[in-house]
Design a protein around this motif. Sequence first.
Motif, PDB file in Angstrom:
ATOM      1  N   GLU A 248     -52.186  24.699 -24.175  1.00 62.06           N
ATOM      2  CA  GLU A 248     -52.529  26.115 -24.304  1.00 62.06           C
ATOM      3  C   GLU A 248     -51.300  26.917 -24.732  1.00 62.06           C
ATOM      4  O   GLU A 248     -50.176  26.592 -24.369  1.00 62.06           O
ATOM      5  N   ARG A 249     -51.541  27.977 -25.482  1.00 65.49           N
ATOM      6  CA  ARG A 249     -50.446  28.758 -26.046  1.00 65.49           C
ATOM      7  C   ARG A 249     -49.589  29.402 -24.954  1.00 65.49           C
ATOM      8  O   ARG A 249     -50.095  30.098 -24.075  1.00 65.49           O
ATOM      9  N   MET A 250     -48.293  29.138 -24.989  1.00 65.22           N
ATOM     10  CA  MET A 250     -47.339  29.726 -24.057  1.00 65.22           C
ATOM     11  C   MET A 250     -46.621  30.905 -24.682  1.00 65.22           C
ATOM     12  O   MET A 250     -46.271  31.875 -24.003  1.00 65.22           O
ATOM     13  N   GLY A 251     -46.345  30.821 -25.977  1.00 66.55           N
ATOM     14  CA  GLY A 251     -45.626  31.882 -26.659  1.00 66.55           C
ATOM     15  C   GLY A 251     -45.116  31.412 -28.004  1.00 66.55           C
ATOM     16  O   GLY A 251     -45.576  30.400 -28.548  1.00 66.55           O
ATOM     17  N   THR A 252     -44.130  32.138 -28.551  1.00 62.89           N
ATOM     18  CA  THR A 252     -43.537  31.784 -29.837  1.00 62.89           C
ATOM     19  C   THR A 252     -42.015  31.872 -29.744  1.00 62.89           C
ATOM     20  O   THR A 252     -41.467  32.649 -28.941  1.00 62.89           O
ATOM     21  N   VAL A 253     -41.330  31.082 -30.560  1.00 65.77           N
ATOM     22  CA  VAL A 253     -39.873  31.115 -30.606  1.00 65.77           C
ATOM     23  C   VAL A 253     -39.424  32.424 -31.252  1.00 65.77           C
ATOM     24  O   VAL A 253     -39.807  32.716 -32.388  1.00 65.77           O
ATOM     25  N   SER A 254     -38.631  33.206 -30.514  1.00 62.67           N
ATOM     26  CA  SER A 254     -38.220  34.518 -31.025  1.00 62.67           C
ATOM     27  C   SER A 254     -36.771  34.557 -31.477  1.00 62.67           C
ATOM     28  O   SER A 254     -36.367  35.466 -32.203  1.00 62.67           O
ATOM     29  N   SER A 255     -35.958  33.597 -31.046  1.00 67.51           N
ATOM     30  CA  SER A 255     -34.543  33.589 -31.420  1.00 67.51           C
ATOM     31  C   SER A 255     -33.969  32.207 -31.172  1.00 67.51           C
ATOM     32  O   SER A 255     -34.414  31.503 -30.259  1.00 67.51           O
ATOM     33  N   ARG A 256     -32.967  31.835 -31.986  1.00 68.84           N
ATOM     34  CA  ARG A 256     -32.358  30.522 -31.841  1.00 68.84           C
ATOM     35  C   ARG A 256     -30.839  30.639 -31.962  1.00 68.84           C
ATOM     36  O   ARG A 256     -30.325  31.485 -32.699  1.00 68.84           O
ATOM     37  N   ALA A 257     -30.114  29.775 -31.251  1.00 66.52           N
ATOM     38  CA  ALA A 257     -28.651  29.679 -31.338  1.00 66.52           C
ATOM     39  C   ALA A 257     -28.318  28.198 -31.445  1.00 66.52           C
ATOM     40  O   ALA A 257     -28.203  27.504 -30.431  1.00 66.52           O
ATOM     41  N   LEU A 258     -28.192  27.701 -32.670  1.00 71.87           N
ATOM     42  CA  LEU A 258     -28.040  26.264 -32.874  1.00 71.87           C
ATOM     43  C   LEU A 258     -26.732  25.733 -32.314  1.00 71.87           C
ATOM     44  O   LEU A 258     -26.652  24.569 -31.917  1.00 71.87           O
ATOM     45  N   GLN A 259     -25.683  26.565 -32.257  1.00 71.84           N
ATOM     46  CA  GLN A 259     -24.408  26.113 -31.711  1.00 71.84           C
ATOM     47  C   GLN A 259     -24.503  25.881 -30.208  1.00 71.84           C
ATOM     48  O   GLN A 259     -23.662  25.204 -29.619  1.00 71.84           O
ATOM     49  N   LEU A 260     -25.541  26.425 -29.578  1.00 73.65           N
ATOM     50  CA  LEU A 260     -25.820  26.188 -28.160  1.00 73.65           C
ATOM     51  C   LEU A 260     -27.033  25.287 -27.984  1.00 73.65           C
ATOM     52  O   LEU A 260     -27.411  24.975 -26.846  1.00 73.65           O
ATOM     53  N   ASP A 261     -27.645  24.873 -29.085  1.00 74.98           N
ATOM     54  CA  ASP A 261     -28.905  24.133 -29.073  1.00 74.98           C
ATOM     55  C   ASP A 261     -29.914  24.825 -28.169  1.00 74.98           C
ATOM     56  O   ASP A 261     -30.647  24.190 -27.413  1.00 74.98           O
ATOM     57  N   ALA A 262     -29.936  26.153 -28.238  1.00 81.37           N
ATOM     58  CA  ALA A 262     -30.800  26.934 -27.354  1.00 81.37           C
ATOM     59  C   ALA A 262     -31.719  27.836 -28.161  1.00 81.37           C
ATOM     60  O   ALA A 262     -31.413  28.207 -29.302  1.00 81.37           O
ATOM     61  N   GLU A 263     -32.841  28.175 -27.567  1.00 77.90           N
ATOM     62  CA  GLU A 263     -33.776  29.111 -28.168  1.00 77.90           C
ATOM     63  C   GLU A 263     -34.381  29.979 -27.077  1.00 77.90           C
ATOM     64  O   GLU A 263     -34.358  29.629 -25.889  1.00 77.90           O
ATOM     65  N   LEU A 264     -34.910  31.118 -27.498  1.00 77.44           N
ATOM     66  CA  LEU A 264     -35.650  31.991 -26.612  1.00 77.44           C
ATOM     67  C   LEU A 264     -37.111  31.998 -27.036  1.00 77.44           C
ATOM     68  O   LEU A 264     -37.422  32.093 -28.223  1.00 77.44           O
ATOM     69  N   ILE A 265     -37.994  31.894 -26.059  1.00 77.99           N
ATOM     70  CA  ILE A 265     -39.429  31.911 -26.310  1.00 77.99           C
ATOM     71  C   ILE A 265     -39.985  33.250 -25.829  1.00 77.99           C
ATOM     72  O   ILE A 265     -39.763  33.648 -24.670  1.00 77.99           O
ATOM     73  N   LYS A 266     -40.685  33.966 -26.712  1.00 79.88           N
ATOM     74  CA  LYS A 266     -41.383  35.190 -26.328  1.00 79.88           C
ATOM     75  C   LYS A 266     -42.694  34.777 -25.683  1.00 79.88           C
ATOM     76  O   LYS A 266     -43.571  34.212 -26.337  1.00 79.88           O
ATOM     77  N   PRO A 267     -42.847  35.016 -24.372  1.00 79.08           N
ATOM     78  CA  PRO A 267     -44.004  34.450 -23.671  1.00 79.08           C
ATOM     79  C   PRO A 267     -45.284  35.248 -23.863  1.00 79.08           C
ATOM     80  O   PRO A 267     -45.258  36.455 -24.113  1.00 79.08           O
ATOM     81  N   ALA A 268     -46.387  34.538 -23.734  1.00 79.44           N
ATOM     82  CA  ALA A 268     -47.685  35.195 -23.666  1.00 79.44           C
ATOM     83  C   ALA A 268     -47.916  35.539 -22.199  1.00 79.44           C
ATOM     84  O   ALA A 268     -48.381  34.719 -21.419  1.00 79.44           O
ATOM     85  N   GLY A 269     -47.523  36.736 -21.808  1.00 83.89           N
ATOM     86  CA  GLY A 269     -47.595  37.126 -20.410  1.00 83.89           C
ATOM     87  C   GLY A 269     -46.219  37.178 -19.778  1.00 83.89           C
ATOM     88  O   GLY A 269     -45.198  37.012 -20.448  1.00 83.89           O
TER      89      GLY A 269
END
Length: 411
Positions: A248-269
């Motif tokens: 089920e849909r949790m959200g979408t990727v809103s930002s990424r920082a490849l040097q940290l291998d990290a991303e932020l997910i904009k949540p549904a809720g």
Amino acid sequence: MRRAIVVGAMAAAMALSVPEAAGSTGVGRPETHHAELNRPNQTVTAAAVDRAVHAATALAGEPGYAGVAVDYDTAKVTVSWKGEAPALVSALETTAPEGVAVDVVPTALSGADLHAASTRLMDAQRAVHGPDAVLAALPAADYAGLVVEVSRDSAAARTTGLARNLERVAGVPVQLRMVDDDGFRSTAASRRNDRAPWHAGGAIASRDGTDYCSTGFSVITAAGSERIVSAAHCNRGFGSVVRDGAGERMGTVSSRALQLDAELIKPAGATASSVFAGRWNASQASARYRIPVAAVRAPAVGQRVCSSGAVTGEHCGAKILATDVAWSCGKRTCHGFRAGRDDGGVVVGGGDSGGPMYMLVDGRAHASGMIDGGSNRRSCGSTSVTTQCFSYVYGIPMVDILRHWGARINN
């Protein structure tokens, strides 16, 4: 396991490759954070030691800072510093909690020196030999140079004058260590069927519900928006749809920082300030089903941490073996910390990438990092999906992730 950043499945021989950390301790449990430490004529709580560690690691941005190590058995905190220590550092020795000893020791190089050197080395060797030859570069125990781990079976290992070449590229002394390994990978999985408010350690899955990654801590951006941290290697890029373990849909990727291998997910809720704990299939009847998030703590050598991923569940008791370790995450060099259990037990598995790493203090999680990968392959035991498991875990510090986005932990 789909794509998982397993930081190189470094075999059992790699246990010999970890440099002896100043202030390292023997076998322990996460409950050590609540226990009492026996010393002559006095009893010191580990919480008091952690307060001294927290004050020391807070100086990480100061010029000259090299690293911090802790020995809970003797209630001793060692702060390594290049050059003359400023008053802020000297004050640590006099303002430490009663019974806690803080020693400031001189080093030849700072953390910034070694960070830059390891980045130069990893970037150069990845371009020549690919990502699976030079597996990791980490500060030597005395911060006088780098310990560089090279896969024994790689072409790089057979290069004439390899150590000399590595020193030339890094610009600092290099101690070369050959390890048995089949290459660097990633640990790119109720936890299976979470819903808003979303919790750390839940499953990220494909539409058909096949676990392949995990959710990390919830953060609040500078604009006041709630976001979920996970590993950037888990998803295809900005705007990618992220689903939970039920597809089920949790959200979408809103930002990424490849040097940290990290991303932020904009949540549904909304998101929750808590993490899934216990076994991967723990129910609400479990006392450790979820635990609240209290704060953020920078990692120090010798501290005990827990990792919690959707595929293998929660693993506590791992000791931080090194900080500011460099490894290849995709086409870039990432920096973070490495932790492992004294008994060589499992601490992470494929599908746990993106999940939370934390210190337990009074039953609450103090955010230390985001799971990025694992090494030193082990048999898994019970998991949500068939995967590979490891006795070393690599984490991206939460302090670095929060600093990059100007965010704060959701607590």
